[in-house]
Design a protein around this motif. Structure first.
Motif, PDB file in Angstrom:
ATOM      1  N   GLU A  48       0.744  -1.157   0.072  1.00 48.25           N
ATOM      2  CA  GLU A  48       0.023  -0.169  -0.017  1.00 48.25           C
ATOM      3  C   GLU A  48       0.736   1.234   0.025  1.00 48.25           C
ATOM      4  N   GLN A  49       1.944   1.254   0.721  1.00 49.73           N
ATOM      5  CA  GLN A  49       2.796   2.301   0.951  1.00 49.73           C
ATOM      6  C   GLN A  49       3.674   2.537  -0.591  1.00 49.73           C
ATOM      7  N   LYS A  50       3.875   1.499  -1.194  1.00 48.95           N
ATOM      8  CA  LYS A  50       4.667   1.577  -2.557  1.00 48.95           C
ATOM      9  C   LYS A  50       3.478   2.341  -3.684  1.00 48.95           C
ATOM     10  N   GLN A  51       2.246   1.796  -3.344  1.00 50.36           N
ATOM     11  CA  GLN A  51       1.395   2.335  -4.289  1.00 50.36           C
ATOM     12  C   GLN A  51       1.092   3.753  -4.180  1.00 50.36           C
ATOM     13  N   LYS A  52       1.169   4.270  -2.906  1.00 49.89           N
ATOM     14  CA  LYS A  52       1.018   5.562  -2.387  1.00 49.89           C
ATOM     15  C   LYS A  52       1.825   6.617  -2.992  1.00 49.89           C
ATOM     16  N   GLN A  53       3.183   5.970  -2.964  1.00 52.20           N
ATOM     17  CA  GLN A  53       4.347   6.670  -3.195  1.00 52.20           C
ATOM     18  C   GLN A  53       4.293   6.687  -4.843  1.00 52.20           C
TER      19      GLN A  53
END
Length: 204
Positions: free
Chosen positions: A55-60
């Protein structure tokens, strides 16, 4: 199935019961990461941690995809307190949406003899934005106008990180310099009655 350990080590081809047993012993989850392979590839991992990292990778990735618009707000040297607060609110909203903000001071008549008042107003606005802006282009006077370009600071990214994923600003379409300059601003209507009356003595 082919099994990969928690640290990425290859554990070879094992039976599903053996893979499940290893997962239980390590207090980890058995996740199928390449179901289309022959044999399928599975991995031992903490699924909740894995999901959070994804999820953090997608957010970035969404942040990097986001293009920057240049929005403009216009002020008068003798702007009324209420109008100033309104324009500052527009600036905050634009910056939090990761837009750059061109702030323009419009001089009329004898106001042009006091450019320091315009610079002071621009500096006040920058300070009142509370750290969410950085000055990308210092105040520059061109004819009757003085402009300063503000960009979102790293504080805006921190606000995004603390907000739920659903609150992230949608990606915007990149504006060309010409489009950014000619685009209508949210501030045009607010500049009329109150500021005109405030400037009447200066034009006499």
């Amino acid at each position: 199935m082919r099994l990969i350990g928690a640290d990425g080590e290859q554990l070879g081809i094992v039976e599903i019961n053996d893979a499940l047993k290893r997962a239980q012993e390590a207090d980890l989850d058995l996740v199928e990461v390449a179901p289309g392979s022959k044999p399928p590839v599975t991995r031992l991992l903490d699924y909740s941690k894995y999901k959070y990292e994804q999820e953090q990778k997608q957010k970035q990735a969404r942040k990097h995809q986001q293009q920057v618009n240049i929005r403009e707000i216009k002020l008068r040297p003798k702007i009324a307190t209420h109008d100033y607060a309104t324009k500052k609110g527009h600036g905050e909203r634009f910056l939090k949406h990761h837009d750059k903000v061109k702030v323009t001071i419009m001089f009329r008549g004898r106001e042009q003899a006091h450019p320091e008042r315009g610079r002071a107003l621009l500096q006040k606005l920058f300070e009142d934005l509370g750290g969410i802006a950085v000055i990308e282009s210092a105040p520059l006077q061109e004819g009757r106008n003085m402009s300063m370009l503000l960009a979102p600071s790293k504080e805006v990214d921190k606000l995004d990180d603390s907000a739920p994923d659903g609150d992230a600003a949608p990606a915007a379409t990149e504006a060309t310099p010409a489009a950014a300059e000619s685009a209508p601003t949210a501030d045009a209507p607010a500049d009329a009655p109150a500021e005109a009356s405030a400037d009447a003595p200066a034009d006499a």
